[in-house]
Design an enzyme around this catalytic site. Sequence first.
Site, PDB file in Angstrom:
ATOM      1  N   LYS A   1      16.094 -14.742  -7.908  1.00  0.00           N
ATOM      2  CA  LYS A   1      15.919 -13.726  -8.964  1.00  0.00           C
ATOM      3  C   LYS A   1      15.120 -14.307 -10.117  1.00  0.00           C
ATOM      4  CE  LYS A   1      16.503 -10.887  -7.428  1.00  0.00           C
ATOM      5  NZ  LYS A   1      16.964 -10.684  -6.074  1.00  0.00           N
TER       6      LYS A   1
ATOM      7  N   CYS B   1       0.828  -1.207   0.000  1.00  0.00           N
ATOM      8  CA  CYS B   1       0.000   0.000   0.000  1.00  0.00           C
ATOM      9  C   CYS B   1       0.868   1.266   0.000  1.00  0.00           C
ATOM     10  CB  CYS B   1      -0.863   0.021   1.245  1.00  0.00           C
ATOM     11  SG  CYS B   1      -1.902  -1.420   1.408  1.00  0.00           S
TER      12      CYS B   1
ATOM     13  N   LYS C   1       7.293  -4.530  -3.078  1.00  0.00           N
ATOM     14  CA  LYS C   1       8.666  -4.085  -2.807  1.00  0.00           C
ATOM     15  C   LYS C   1       8.992  -4.125  -1.312  1.00  0.00           C
ATOM     16  CE  LYS C   1      12.728  -2.587  -3.790  1.00  0.00           C
ATOM     17  NZ  LYS C   1      13.671  -3.640  -4.226  1.00  0.00           N
TER      18      LYS C   1
ATOM     19  N   TRP D   1      -2.762  -2.945  -1.536  1.00  0.00           N
ATOM     20  CA  TRP D   1      -2.313  -4.324  -1.775  1.00  0.00           C
ATOM     21  C   TRP D   1      -3.073  -5.167  -0.762  1.00  0.00           C
ATOM     22  CZ3 TRP D   1       1.242  -7.931   0.746  1.00  0.00           C
ATOM     23  CH2 TRP D   1       1.691  -8.934  -0.105  1.00  0.00           C
TER      24      TRP D   1
ATOM     25  N   ASN E   1      -2.445   2.301   5.531  1.00  0.00           N
ATOM     26  CA  ASN E   1      -1.482   1.230   5.228  1.00  0.00           C
ATOM     27  C   ASN E   1      -1.299   0.410   6.489  1.00  0.00           C
ATOM     28  OD1 ASN E   1      -1.060   2.478   2.814  1.00  0.00           O
ATOM     29  ND2 ASN E   1       1.086   3.010   3.179  1.00  0.00           N
ATOM     30  N   GLY E   2      -1.209  -0.908   6.359  1.00  0.00           N
ATOM     31  CA  GLY E   2      -0.947  -1.753   7.521  1.00  0.00           C
ATOM     32  C   GLY E   2      -2.158  -2.584   7.901  1.00  0.00           C
TER      33      GLY E   2
ATOM     34  N   HIS F   1      22.251 -36.565  -2.781  1.00  0.00           N
ATOM     35  CA  HIS F   1      21.465 -37.120  -1.678  1.00  0.00           C
ATOM     36  C   HIS F   1      19.966 -37.026  -1.959  1.00  0.00           C
ATOM     37  CE1 HIS F   1      25.072 -37.740   0.652  1.00  0.00           C
ATOM     38  NE2 HIS F   1      25.466 -36.517   0.304  1.00  0.00           N
TER      39      HIS F   1
ATOM     40  N   GLU G   1      11.327 -15.167  -9.175  1.00  0.00           N
ATOM     41  CA  GLU G   1      10.404 -14.073  -8.856  1.00  0.00           C
ATOM     42  C   GLU G   1      10.029 -13.224 -10.066  1.00  0.00           C
ATOM     43  OE1 GLU G   1      11.639 -11.013  -6.021  1.00  0.00           O
ATOM     44  OE2 GLU G   1      13.709 -11.267  -6.613  1.00  0.00           O
TER      45      GLU G   1
ATOM     46  N   GLU H   1      20.512 -16.899  -4.350  1.00  0.00           N
ATOM     47  CA  GLU H   1      20.094 -15.584  -4.825  1.00  0.00           C
ATOM     48  C   GLU H   1      19.762 -15.621  -6.327  1.00  0.00           C
ATOM     49  OE1 GLU H   1      18.942 -13.091  -3.644  1.00  0.00           O
ATOM     50  OE2 GLU H   1      19.226 -11.473  -5.057  1.00  0.00           O
TER      51      GLU H   1
ATOM     52  N   ARG I   1       5.740  -0.205  -5.757  1.00  0.00           N
ATOM     53  CA  ARG I   1       5.596  -0.947  -4.504  1.00  0.00           C
ATOM     54  C   ARG I   1       4.657  -2.138  -4.654  1.00  0.00           C
ATOM     55  NH1 ARG I   1       6.482   2.269   0.264  1.00  0.00           N
ATOM     56  NH2 ARG I   1       4.724   1.256   1.242  1.00  0.00           N
TER      57      ARG I   1
HETATM   58  O1  M6R Z   1      13.429  -4.569   2.127  1.00  0.00           O
HETATM   59  P1  M6R Z   1      14.035  -5.869   2.554  1.00  0.00           P
HETATM   60  O2  M6R Z   1      15.447  -6.020   2.136  1.00  0.00           O
HETATM   61  O3  M6R Z   1      13.873  -6.125   4.029  1.00  0.00           O
HETATM   62  O4  M6R Z   1      13.205  -6.985   1.794  1.00  0.00           O
HETATM   63  C1  M6R Z   1      13.433  -8.342   2.010  1.00  0.00           C
HETATM   64  C2  M6R Z   1      12.786  -9.176   0.936  1.00  0.00           C
HETATM   65  O5  M6R Z   1      11.405  -8.977   0.922  1.00  0.00           O
HETATM   66  C3  M6R Z   1      13.347  -8.856  -0.456  1.00  0.00           C
HETATM   67  O6  M6R Z   1      14.728  -9.032  -0.501  1.00  0.00           O
HETATM   68  C4  M6R Z   1      12.694  -9.769  -1.517  1.00  0.00           C
HETATM   69  O7  M6R Z   1      13.089 -11.095  -1.324  1.00  0.00           O
HETATM   70  C5  M6R Z   1      13.043  -9.276  -2.923  1.00  0.00           C
HETATM   71  N1  M6R Z   1      11.874  -9.301  -3.746  1.00  0.00           N
HETATM   72  C6  M6R Z   1      14.055 -10.120  -3.607  1.00  0.00           C
HETATM   73  O8  M6R Z   1      14.352  -9.666  -4.884  1.00  0.00           O
END
Ligand code: M6R
Length: 612
Positions: A489, A2, A607, A77, A103-104, A508, A492, A485, A27
């Site tokens: 990437k 949001c 985000k 959101w 928001n929240g 294993h 997602e 990582e 966001r």
């Molecule tokens: O803002 P933050 O670094 O705390 O966010 C953590 C995760 O939500 C963030 O890294 C998320 O995994 C990303 N979408 C990865 O690309």
Amino acid sequence: MCGIVGYIGDGNAEKIVIEGLKKLEYRGYDSSGIAMNFGGKLAVEKRKGRITNLEEVLEKSDYPFENCHLAIGHTRWATHGAPSDINAHPHFSMDHRIAIVHNGIVENYLDIKEKLIKEHGIKFVSETDSEVIAQLLSVYYEGSLEDAMFRAISEMRGAYSICAIAADEPDKIVATRKDAPLLAGIGNGCNFLASDIPALLKHSREFYLIENGEVVVLDKNDIKIYNAEHKSVVRDVFHVSWDAASAEKDGYDHFMIKEIHEQPKGLTETLMRRLGDDNSIKLDGINLTKEDIDGFNKVYIVACGTAYHAGLIGKYAIEKFAKIPVEVDVASEFRYRDPFVDDKTLFIAISQSGETLDTLAALREAKKKGARIMSIVNVVGSSVARESDDVFYTWAGPEIAVASTKAYTTQLMCMYLVALYMGRVKGAIEDAYYNRLIEELKEIPSKLRKLLGTEHQIQDLAKTLYKTEQVFFIGRGTDSAVGLEGSLKLKEISYINSFAIAAGELKHGTIALIEKDTIVVALSTQDDLFEKMLSNIQEVKARGAFVIGVAKEGNTAIEQQSSHTIYIPKCMDEVAPILAVVPLQILAYYIAKERGCDIDKPKNLAKAVTVE
Ligand code: M6R
């Protein structure tokens, strides 16, 4: 996630608020809306879907926008109630005299709702928790929206930032926050509110950061902040130096690729601001003495997603350079298992946004147990930063794409700096080794530029791979963390099922999934583990896998085993993760592009994840 924008002044409030909401689109959101005060009459418009849906409605309307000098807007959101026009914000009170955006989460909204229905005969129209705020404000409203706000928040539990307007006070916006970001932007003959700085950069660089429990009252000439005791407080102005252009795409197709290319700059900023001529590290005034460091019996690194993956490399660096045992945990697990944390623990929270609720909650848990709290954060003034004893900022600049890239590599740089600093102060690392590592770190930005120059080769590779539905990432040592990582990437943004595993663990169980043409990315950047990786590559090759080897320049033996090889510049093994992750970011980006995905706003993701 949001987003909130509010405006009061002589300008066209509707236009300014919609523009601000668009700056928060990154966001992630599923609906948007706006509430306007036309000289004592409130109007609310809201629509499911993109902001353009809302704009169409506004364009067709006959609202006299030239008379609208106060508006609040929202991108939602969904948490409570499906994405829909009705559940979108703003929400009206039953008498349409008060409108709010939120928001929240209001955790006790069911109790409040029941009370409002029973005692005041309020009829609710949405499924949201947020609507109780508008109804509660209207029940308490006696001519002063801020007084009503104070009474309302005294009954609410949860995390929130709220903006409210009242029909009877056409020259005022009232807002408050608890554990969700809110800032007031200072204008000239106008003032603003927002949940995030990019929403307002076009209009202001001067902000007041609103603290938990405070209520802020805006008119066009003044911003008044009141603390929880209703006393007026004086707040320092927070000046933002980055400009609006740096939050836009600069000619790239997507923020993600722009941010991938910004990594050399971000890394230079993060490193060079902290290095003295003699290679000494300054931790931004963080007072971490030898006595402090000797007193730590453990370091706990806690984070989510990409930031957690940076923590895994942090463990490796701190254990190797500072010789202190490190545990790494995902924030959503940490606080539910009574972790061994006490006043001898250094707790490091890593977060790009500084607003991730799980990370914030873990930080508070560690604080309660007496740990010293250090955070590695990108967003200045964010909640994680403010609640930490020490903050070490990643100077990555604003990261807009949901997929984190430059925040990750700058988090790695910070982890190396913290580890080397502690190692040196503690006397755990030899000078020659320390100096070699610092010299290596200094060379990373130029090596990264060179690596980015090979982008088109990875783009070509993506064209041959994009139709696959499954990718495996394998590696040993720090390469296994980099694989996690790379895998995150890819999944997602391209929605390809990907899986990362320590290469030695493959046999294993997981190797059962490897068959003809299965794509395996084999990270092989660690010199002392290189031969072992070649054996692991042979194992998957023997089952028909299409292997993409990632190795340092010069380690050409990998070419005999791999179907395709990506080279990173030569470097010490210790710092290779910063370079090795970049081809994986680029590969994920171009695969997602070939698949026509909405790269900067992947489905189901936000985000900043400010809900548990
Ligand atoms: O803002 P933050 O670094 O705390 O966010 C953590 C995760 O939500 C963030 O890294 C998320 O995994 C990303 N979408 C990865 O690309």
